[in-house]
Design a protein around this motif. Sequence first.
Motif, mmCIF file in Angstrom:
data_model
loop_
_atom_site.group_PDB
_atom_site.id
_atom_site.type_symbol
_atom_site.label_atom_id
_atom_site.label_comp_id
_atom_site.label_asym_id
_atom_site.label_seq_id
_atom_site.Cartn_x
_atom_site.Cartn_y
_atom_site.Cartn_z
ATOM 1 N N LYS A 173 46.200 34.992 28.427
ATOM 2 C CA LYS A 173 46.532 33.558 28.436
ATOM 3 C C LYS A 173 45.593 32.833 29.423
ATOM 4 O O LYS A 173 45.081 33.459 30.351
ATOM 5 C CB LYS A 173 47.985 33.354 28.894
ATOM 6 N N PRO A 174 45.422 31.510 29.252
ATOM 7 C CA PRO A 174 44.538 30.783 30.181
ATOM 8 C C PRO A 174 45.188 30.546 31.547
ATOM 9 O O PRO A 174 45.315 29.418 32.008
ATOM 10 C CB PRO A 174 44.254 29.464 29.445
ATOM 11 N N ASP A 175 45.580 31.644 32.158
ATOM 12 C CA ASP A 175 46.199 31.567 33.476
ATOM 13 C C ASP A 175 45.136 32.048 34.472
ATOM 14 O O ASP A 175 44.659 33.193 34.387
ATOM 15 C CB ASP A 175 47.438 32.485 33.480
ATOM 16 N N ILE A 176 44.744 31.178 35.397
ATOM 17 C CA ILE A 176 43.559 31.462 36.222
ATOM 18 C C ILE A 176 43.743 32.749 37.045
ATOM 19 O O ILE A 176 42.833 33.568 37.132
ATOM 20 C CB ILE A 176 43.189 30.246 37.104
ATOM 21 N N GLU A 177 44.940 32.938 37.596
ATOM 22 C CA GLU A 177 45.155 34.166 38.399
ATOM 23 C C GLU A 177 44.941 35.431 37.571
ATOM 24 O O GLU A 177 44.313 36.394 38.023
ATOM 25 C CB GLU A 177 46.570 34.179 38.982
ATOM 26 N N THR A 178 45.442 35.412 36.342
ATOM 27 C CA THR A 178 45.268 36.584 35.469
ATOM 28 C C THR A 178 43.789 36.797 35.162
ATOM 29 O O THR A 178 43.292 37.930 35.139
ATOM 30 C CB THR A 178 46.023 36.359 34.131
ATOM 31 N N LEU A 179 43.077 35.696 34.952
ATOM 32 C CA LEU A 179 41.656 35.812 34.588
ATOM 33 C C LEU A 179 40.843 36.374 35.762
ATOM 34 O O LEU A 179 39.956 37.215 35.581
ATOM 35 C CB LEU A 179 41.105 34.451 34.149
#
Length: 400
Positions: A173-179
């Motif tokens: 998902k476009p979740d910055i922490e995950t990226l």
Amino acid sequence: MSITSDYKKEIMDAAHNERIKLALSRAIASYRTNTNNALKKFPHTIKLAEEVLEIKQQAMGNMETLAKQACDALQENHGKGYIAKTAQDALDIIDGLVGKGKLIVKGKSMTAEEIGLRHHLEAKGNEVYETDLGEFIIQKQDAKPMHILSPAIHVPKEDVAKLFSKITGKDLKPDIETLVATARALLREQYFKADIGMSGANVVSADTGTMFIIENEGNIRLTTGAPPIHIALIGMEKLVPTLGDAFKVAEVTWRYANYTVPSYVNMVSGPSKTGDIEKVTTYGAHGPKEVHVIFMDAGRTELAKDPILRQALYCLRCGGCLYECPVFAYTAGHFGDKYFTGIGAVWAYMLNENEEKGAAMAYTCLTCGRCKVRCPMQIDVPAMMMELRKRVAEGEKKTD
Ligand code: SF4
Ligand code: SF4
């Protein structure tokens, strides 16, 4: 199609690209808030920037001497310094050190970008990992950087999620922490498997041969610390006489690059060493055993003789001007060659042997001067653009 019409099409396409506008509007708002807060908290930075400008003005007339002094200092520290007169000389030195079939982790470096270092190393059969998150995104997109500090500034999180989903085979998902965590996981083991770590530097003190490398991600610590060999490629304009001068340049650079203080300032003066067994100094402890530093001229000493355009060499690469440039806000690094906006036009025309592109960029600039107001080195881009246009019209490259 000529380079000029290619460029015109590229810049017009960029101006109509909603993704670029979206990503840049987010980045510009955040840059302005952060920098204004940093300057408010540390108001002495303005005065310090004036001192740094004087240091740079003097150093520019003395680059070759400073480079020789830095090489001597590195030698004393058990590192090795080199002076590359041209970009090709720099590539040849690096080829001699790297060879073929190596695994290389690399920090972001505009000087490396200037000479196409990653592509060159890959063409020689080496595997290269860009470790700066933005640069890693650009590498995986097979695109070109669009900002000197934030190469993927034009890529919104939604596009990063798509890219990383493709690489990992997961639906991210476009979740910055995950990226960010995904990039960390993808790169982690490469630092310890790598044969060579490569970096640039923000400033180098000639008296001690110390490279200052400012960063936040922690990738530079690993890149310059984990592999057994560290190779740094540095433009000669980054040299200043003393360690004290270098501290000043570093502080002004990070403050205008939007940080009150960066997470890390790496200072490297030579290979790792220990004297812990019988006080016998032994090189190659936990960090690299070899440190090689290449100071590249590639037109810089000539440019330093130019009464108007030499200002381009004072640039700290803080990136501040890019956020203030009205053309950049719509087009990102498409208003650029290896370096961006008006100041990038000087680099393209005078140094990077891309006169046609530099000329086109000089005419893209609105000469509004917003960059000059933000610039800690007060670099007068409008004046340089008028001079460049005059030279373009007269078909002249350099003043003697
Ligand atoms: S003078 Fe040129 S480079 Fe500077 S902000 Fe204006 S348009 Fe951008
Ligand atoms: S021209 Fe000035 S504001 Fe722009 S990157 Fe260089 S030092 Fe920073």
